[in-house]
Design an enzyme around this catalytic site. Structure first.
Site, PDB file in Angstrom:
ATOM      1  N   ASP A   1      -6.872   1.049   0.950  1.00 12.66           N
ATOM      2  CA  ASP A   1      -6.904   1.037   2.411  1.00 12.66           C
ATOM      3  C   ASP A   1      -8.309   0.679   2.868  1.00 12.66           C
ATOM      4  O   ASP A   1      -9.156   0.262   2.067  1.00 12.66           O
ATOM      5  CB  ASP A   1      -6.448   2.388   2.974  1.00 12.66           C
ATOM      6  CG  ASP A   1      -7.450   3.503   2.695  1.00 12.66           C
ATOM      7  OD1 ASP A   1      -8.414   3.295   1.918  1.00 12.66           O
ATOM      8  OD2 ASP A   1      -7.289   4.589   3.273  1.00 12.66           O
TER       9      ASP A   1
ATOM     10  N   LYS B   1       0.830  -1.209   0.000  1.00 17.63           N
ATOM     11  CA  LYS B   1       0.000   0.000   0.000  1.00 17.63           C
ATOM     12  C   LYS B   1       0.862   1.255   0.000  1.00 17.63           C
ATOM     13  O   LYS B   1       0.619   2.188  -0.775  1.00 17.63           O
ATOM     14  CB  LYS B   1      -0.932  -0.008   1.211  1.00 17.63           C
ATOM     15  CG  LYS B   1      -1.906   1.168   1.229  1.00 17.63           C
ATOM     16  CD  LYS B   1      -2.856   1.091   2.405  1.00 17.63           C
ATOM     17  CE  LYS B   1      -2.161   1.478   3.691  1.00 17.63           C
ATOM     18  NZ  LYS B   1      -3.083   1.587   4.834  1.00 17.63           N
TER      19      LYS B   1
END
Length: 210
Positions: free
Chosen positions: A138, A120
């Site tokens: 997320d 991420k």
């Protein structure tokens, strides 16, 4: 959700916010890398309060390395998990100096090899610092993608892969920011603000609120 509706939804988000970006404060790829690394399980507001004091003093790999771990902790001790994060950022700086001439690498593999940097974080840096069409998923993006049925998946990797497949090319650079902001301020977790949502009529969530 079909492709026509997806494009309409993304077009509407684009029209409302044509130049979206992160809410983390940064002025260089390195500052962004540090800020995103610090943001894990922390709020952007909390990270900004710390980095607004840190970056005027140390905003390069060499400067943060010279601070030392204990020196860095003094600036980020208000952030959750600051002990581990200080260790990771300090080690990261040494690797950047030794292996990348002090520059942030434009490679997912190289970024993910840095301490404290996962998929991420690498996606955010590649997208926001370098303009790559990567999509960092997320909790907000996972929720919005599944709730609206824009891109459904059982985990963040599945949602990322679905978004990569179904989001038209012209939206890929910015879709991460649109969805995270939408999830943060409108499509919130407990009670989404459907009545003030600009994509309510396109969203396929069944339990909409007034």
């Amino acid at each position: 959700m079909n492709n026509t509706k997806r494009k309409a939804l993304l077009t509407r988000l684009c029209d409302a916010n044509p130049n979206p970006t992160t809410e983390l404060n940064f002025s260089s790829p390195f500052e962004l890398l540090v800020a995103v690394t610090l943001s894990a399980q922390s709020t952007d507001v909390g990270v900004n309060k710390a980095t607004d004091k840190l970056f005027p003093v140390a905003n390069t790999p060499q400067a943060i390395w010279d601070l030392g771990v204990d020196g860095l902790k003094q600036y980020i001790k208000t952030i959750g998990l600051y002990n581990a994060k200080a260790e990771n950022v300090h080690k990261m700086c040494r690797i950047l100096l030794d292996e990348h001439q002090g520059e942030v690498p434009q490679s997912r593999e190289a970024l993910e090899a840095l301490p404290g940097v996962g998929r991420k974080t690498a996606n955010v840096v590649l997208n926001t610092a370098f303009g790559w069409p990567t999509i960092a998923v997320d909790t907000h993006i996972f929720r919005v993608s599944n709730r609206t049925k824009l891109a459904m998946g059982k985990d963040v990797i599945a949602v990322e892969q679905k978004l990569e497949k179904v989001v038209p090319k012209e939206f890929k650079v910015d879709v991460h920011h649109w969805l995270i902001l939408h999830g943060r301020y409108t499509c919130i977790a407990r009670k989404p603000r459907c009545g003030s949502c600009i994509i309510e009529d396109l969203c396929e969530f069944k339990d909409k609120t007034e």
